[in-house]
Design a protein around this motif. Sequence first.
Motif, short mmCIF file in Angstrom:
data_model
loop_
_atom_site.label_atom_id
_atom_site.label_comp_id
_atom_site.label_asym_id
_atom_site.label_seq_id
_atom_site.Cartn_x
_atom_site.Cartn_y
_atom_site.Cartn_z
N LEU A 115 21.76 28.88 33.43
CA LEU A 115 22.93 29.24 34.24
C LEU A 115 23.08 28.33 35.45
N GLY A 116 21.98 27.88 36.04
CA GLY A 116 22.07 27.02 37.22
C GLY A 116 22.65 27.76 38.40
N ASN A 117 23.55 27.11 39.13
CA ASN A 117 24.18 27.73 40.31
C ASN A 117 25.18 28.81 39.94
N GLU A 118 25.61 28.83 38.70
CA GLU A 118 26.59 29.83 38.29
C GLU A 118 25.98 31.22 38.17
N ILE A 119 24.66 31.30 38.35
CA ILE A 119 24.04 32.62 38.35
C ILE A 119 24.44 33.41 39.59
N TYR A 120 24.89 32.70 40.65
CA TYR A 120 25.32 33.36 41.88
C TYR A 120 26.82 33.66 41.88
N THR A 121 27.59 32.91 41.09
CA THR A 121 29.04 33.07 41.11
C THR A 121 29.57 33.78 39.87
N GLY A 122 28.92 33.59 38.73
CA GLY A 122 29.43 34.18 37.49
C GLY A 122 30.67 33.46 37.01
N GLY A 123 31.56 34.19 36.38
CA GLY A 123 32.81 33.60 35.91
C GLY A 123 32.73 33.09 34.48
N GLU A 124 33.77 32.33 34.09
CA GLU A 124 33.87 31.84 32.73
C GLU A 124 32.77 30.82 32.41
N GLY A 125 32.37 30.04 33.40
CA GLY A 125 31.32 29.06 33.16
C GLY A 125 30.00 29.72 32.79
N ALA A 126 29.66 30.79 33.52
CA ALA A 126 28.43 31.52 33.19
C ALA A 126 28.54 32.21 31.84
N ALA A 127 29.73 32.73 31.53
CA ALA A 127 29.92 33.41 30.24
C ALA A 127 29.75 32.44 29.08
N ALA A 128 30.28 31.22 29.24
CA ALA A 128 30.15 30.23 28.17
C ALA A 128 28.69 29.84 27.94
N LYS A 129 27.91 29.75 29.01
CA LYS A 129 26.50 29.41 28.86
C LYS A 129 25.70 30.56 28.26
N LEU A 130 26.07 31.79 28.61
CA LEU A 130 25.38 32.94 28.04
C LEU A 130 25.64 33.07 26.55
N CYS A 131 26.81 32.66 26.11
CA CYS A 131 27.14 32.76 24.68
C CYS A 131 26.24 31.88 23.82
N SER A 132 25.86 30.73 24.37
CA SER A 132 25.03 29.80 23.59
C SER A 132 23.54 29.94 23.89
N ALA A 133 23.15 30.92 24.70
CA ALA A 133 21.75 31.08 25.08
C ALA A 133 20.97 31.81 24.00
N ASP A 134 19.67 31.65 24.04
CA ASP A 134 18.76 32.32 23.12
C ASP A 134 18.22 33.57 23.82
N PHE A 135 18.24 34.72 23.12
CA PHE A 135 17.84 35.99 23.74
C PHE A 135 16.49 36.48 23.24
N HIS A 136 15.70 35.64 22.63
CA HIS A 136 14.33 36.02 22.28
C HIS A 136 13.52 36.15 23.57
N GLY A 137 13.02 37.32 23.86
CA GLY A 137 12.27 37.56 25.08
C GLY A 137 13.07 38.26 26.15
N ALA A 138 14.37 38.43 25.96
CA ALA A 138 15.19 39.13 26.96
C ALA A 138 14.96 40.63 26.88
#
Length: 241
Positions: A115-138
């Motif tokens: 997420l980088g700095n978008e972890i503090y702001t959120g928004g569409e940029g964070a959503a796009a990164k979360l879509c492609s993230a791996d959730f093993h261990g979450a």
Amino acid sequence: MDTPKKKTQEQEQPFAAVLLTKAHDPKEATRIFTDKVLTRPLFLAPNSPPPADARESRRRAQQKKLAARKKLKPKPLSAAQRRKLGLYELPKEAQKYDLFKPLNELWKGYIREVLGNEIYTGGEGAAAKLCSADFHGAEVEVVRSGCVSRVGLKGIVVKDGKFAMEIVTRKNAVKVVPKEGTIFRVEVPVRERQQDGQDGNWKGDPQPASSMVFEIHGEQFRFRPTDRATRKFRPHFSKRL
């Protein structure tokens, strides 16, 4: 009655010539035996002419080696064979929540880096990164589901499949939760940074603060993690909202 001299001559002749003399006259039998047997050319390798140069011979030798390696290489197991061997199943002794806590801590560092700095702001940029993230261990929690008994389940994801997630709960139980019709909640701890009023730079050591909470609509995540990493998600209307 055959004389001994005639028998000796037949024994001295080849077996093929003797058979031909019984089917044809002597001249025709001799001609056939000479053309078809005695003077017949013998092709040792009619389909493999000699190579034109040394490079061609080396290439063919390499091809033969590769073909021999392929024969020795075992065939991969089919999906049915892997299921029969239990390769996809989590052993009973490994179904412990505390065993996967280090994996969860590792995933938190991974998702902060994604997420980088978008972890503090959120928004569409964070959503796009979360879509492609791996959730093993979450660590996920079911907040909405078509089956009421699944609501409230919370645990660490040990398998992020295409159509379902397997989680280990705090009671050391493995639960399979289908993605369709399910909304998962994920919480990522955010470290707060203090800003210097003079030069606008961040100063001080990171300190634990609030958490970033986001919800995943499972029916939109019905892809394997490897497929999501290269897939582009576009915003669209969902009938379940």
